[in-house]
Design a protein around this motif. Sequence first.
Motif: not given
Length: 535
Positions: A281-288, A312-330
Amino acid sequence: MKQATARGWRARLAADPGIGTGNVLATVIAQGADLAGPGLTFDTAVDHFPAEHPLTLGELNERVQARTAWLAERGIGRRDVVAVWATEAQDVVLSFLALTRVGAIPALLNGKMAPAIADEYIRRLRVTAVLADAAHKPLLQTEVLAEPKDLGAGDPEKAPAGYQHHRDDPVVITHTSGTTGVPKAVLHTHTTLYAALKHLLTMPQAQGTDRILNALPIPHTATILMVNQVLGNRAEMLLLSSQDSDGVLRQIERWKPHGVYGFAVTWAGLAKEDLASREMGSVRMWFNTGDCAHEPHIRKLVAVGSRETVTRDGRVMVPGSHFIDGLGSSEMGHNGFHITHTVESEHYGRCIGKPYEFASATVLSSTGEELPAGKAGILGFRSPTVSPGYWNDSVNTYRFRLNGWFVTGDLVYRDEAGHYFHLDRIPDAVAGFEGPQLYTSLSEERILAALPDVADCTVVIVAEGGQYAADVLLELAPDAPEVDRTDAVKAAVGEEVAAILRRVTVVGADDVPVTVTGKVRKVALRQTLESEARS
């Protein structure tokens, strides 16, 4: 740190003309950061501090100063290349911070590198000295100056003033994954490896980046980026010495990070677990970073955790996290692309998103002409983050430049909206600009999306009697039934690959050779399969 104060702090760092990869720790302190605030946390002991003690900024600086003094007393300084071969995160990271402080150039080696390859890699670097931990020291033919832990015996009070880096000074050498042999030594300067972070400091801080679990390979460029990012953000980070998915999962449950950073191999391992039954439950974001991740793995990860969203009611916490994907290299120095997935996402098919604002990309023909949308070709990339080249290797430095672009070794196309899609690595594909378009990575994506009881898979295309043949290796989920999946695989991969499909084999997780960073060594696998076909 309150939100308004944090924004001001980040803006000051972004405006500092002298900040860069070689002096982030010193600059943060000089800018007035609270020495009692967060430094770094390691999963093993640091000198007299026990494992997982959250080093304050002041404690971190003191331990770096001890190592700086030790190095200076032994004449290590400006432009000296010092190889560091170790497993523990603290050995690598603290050595990096101390070596850059004296103006040396740390060359970081993955602890899983084969000894013969490590010796040859170090020889090519033409190093001044080598630091190797107790496990690796006896494996080297090269003389070792000391173990990284020895440096902690230095007297912090005797540390010299920090080296003043020029923007173009070399500050670190990391290496590629070595899928084809001895890895290439990737050089980064004071500014190339900080350009993306400087840009990100001008943006709102992303949720999940205040408490990070670093599951990236420790000697990799990505970990150096993360160390500097969390120091600049005044965030917390626990660095793991191993990236195995079991250990990562245990630390997620125990340490409760808000963000988890890793490579695709870690996500594949986590996706095999029943994550819904674990404390995620603590995880909000995965970064790949590195290779882009597979859709089924992403979907399993975003289904757990929670995230903040605006309603509409402001900032709320909802189930499910973010996953930030992409492509990278050294060589790219930072993910070049980004796309964010949630449980609602449908934009998959190996989509790596769009380039970051600080970067530009294109699709090139083999002779360097830019290709239109929808046409597959070579990925060309430009960014202030790109490595200036390979250390002591001008041949490869210029081989990977084409018509003013850095070419990453990937095959891609882009759609009319500017989204890029990854097809394959050039050495693994059979994809001329005319003729057959046979992609292994895209085939793997299609198999995983179509066959839910396949946990992971590898596709290899080999030459056979002047023709091509495709071999598919499937790693099944524990409860998968024993059935012939050949027809299902043929239906998934598309007509061109299906036409050359030779065999579908079920394998175990340890049957596929991988590099030190977990990438499949398809060159070695191809050679094995070709040899088996001839015998």
